[in-house]
Design a protein around this motif. Structure first.
Motif, short mmCIF file in Angstrom:
data_model
loop_
_atom_site.label_atom_id
_atom_site.label_comp_id
_atom_site.label_asym_id
_atom_site.label_seq_id
_atom_site.Cartn_x
_atom_site.Cartn_y
_atom_site.Cartn_z
N LEU A 26 0.87 -1.09 -0.27
CA LEU A 26 -0.13 0.41 0.47
C LEU A 26 0.73 1.24 -0.02
O LEU A 26 2.08 1.75 0.66
CB LEU A 26 -1.08 0.15 1.05
CG LEU A 26 -1.71 -0.97 1.42
CD1 LEU A 26 -1.65 -1.15 2.73
CD2 LEU A 26 -2.64 -0.90 0.66
N PHE A 27 0.99 2.47 -0.84
CA PHE A 27 1.09 3.61 -1.12
C PHE A 27 0.64 4.29 -0.87
O PHE A 27 -0.70 4.34 -1.38
CB PHE A 27 1.72 3.15 -2.88
CG PHE A 27 2.70 2.19 -3.10
CD1 PHE A 27 3.51 2.61 -2.92
CD2 PHE A 27 1.98 1.04 -3.97
CE1 PHE A 27 4.90 0.87 -3.14
CE2 PHE A 27 2.74 0.04 -3.56
CZ PHE A 27 4.32 0.10 -4.04
N ASP A 28 1.31 5.52 -0.80
CA ASP A 28 0.86 7.20 0.30
C ASP A 28 0.23 8.06 -0.95
O ASP A 28 1.43 7.75 -2.21
CB ASP A 28 1.74 8.04 0.29
CG ASP A 28 1.21 9.26 0.72
OD1 ASP A 28 0.59 9.74 0.15
OD2 ASP A 28 1.65 9.49 2.33
N PRO A 29 -0.92 8.02 -1.60
CA PRO A 29 -0.78 7.98 -2.96
C PRO A 29 -0.74 9.51 -3.54
O PRO A 29 -0.73 10.45 -4.38
CB PRO A 29 -3.07 8.21 -2.71
CG PRO A 29 -3.07 9.01 -1.43
CD PRO A 29 -1.80 7.77 -0.83
N ARG A 30 0.36 10.72 -2.44
CA ARG A 30 0.10 12.16 -2.13
C ARG A 30 1.88 11.90 -2.87
O ARG A 30 2.17 12.20 -3.31
CB ARG A 30 0.55 12.91 -1.13
CG ARG A 30 -1.04 13.21 -0.81
CD ARG A 30 -0.77 14.21 0.53
NE ARG A 30 -0.89 13.45 1.86
CZ ARG A 30 -0.82 13.48 2.42
NH1 ARG A 30 0.27 14.35 3.04
NH2 ARG A 30 -0.73 12.31 3.45
N THR A 31 2.61 11.19 -1.87
CA THR A 31 4.16 10.69 -2.43
C THR A 31 4.50 9.93 -3.57
O THR A 31 5.55 9.79 -3.36
CB THR A 31 4.76 11.32 -0.80
OG1 THR A 31 4.06 9.51 -0.61
CG2 THR A 31 4.74 11.73 -0.36
N GLY A 32 3.84 8.67 -3.46
CA GLY A 32 3.72 7.27 -4.02
C GLY A 32 5.16 6.91 -3.12
O GLY A 32 4.94 5.53 -3.74
#
Length: 68
Positions: A26-32
Motif C-alpha cells: 500500500l502506497f501513499d497517494p500523495r508521495t508514492g
C-alpha cells in the motif's frame, strides 16, 4: 533505492524462524512512498492477514527478496 512493486510482492518478511508472504503493498497517494504491507500470518492464525507499517520492518534486501 528504487524497487519494483512486483519485487516487493514476490518477497517475504522474516521474523526469527518464520517466513511470511507479502500479499499486498500500500502506497501513499500523495508521495508514492510505500507505507504498509499486508502479511499472510496463516501459520499463526488460520486465514488471517495483518497490516504492517514498513517503518516497523527492517531493511529490505531486493536481491534476496526479503525484509529482515
Amino acid at each position: 533505492m528504487l524497487v519494483r512493486t512486483s519485487t516487493i510482492l514476490d518477497s517475504v518478511a522474516r521474523t526469527g524462524d518464520e517466513t511470511l508472504a507479502i500479499r499486498e503493498a500500500l502506497f501513499d497517494p500523495r508521495t508514492g512512498a510505500l507505507r504498509f504491507v499486508v502479511l499472510d500470518i496463516g501459520r499463526w492464525l488460520h486465514e488471517v492477514d495483518v497490516l504492517v507499517s514498513v517503518r516497523e520492518m527492517g531493511a529490505f534486501d531486493a536481491a534476496a527478496r526479503s525484509w529482515q
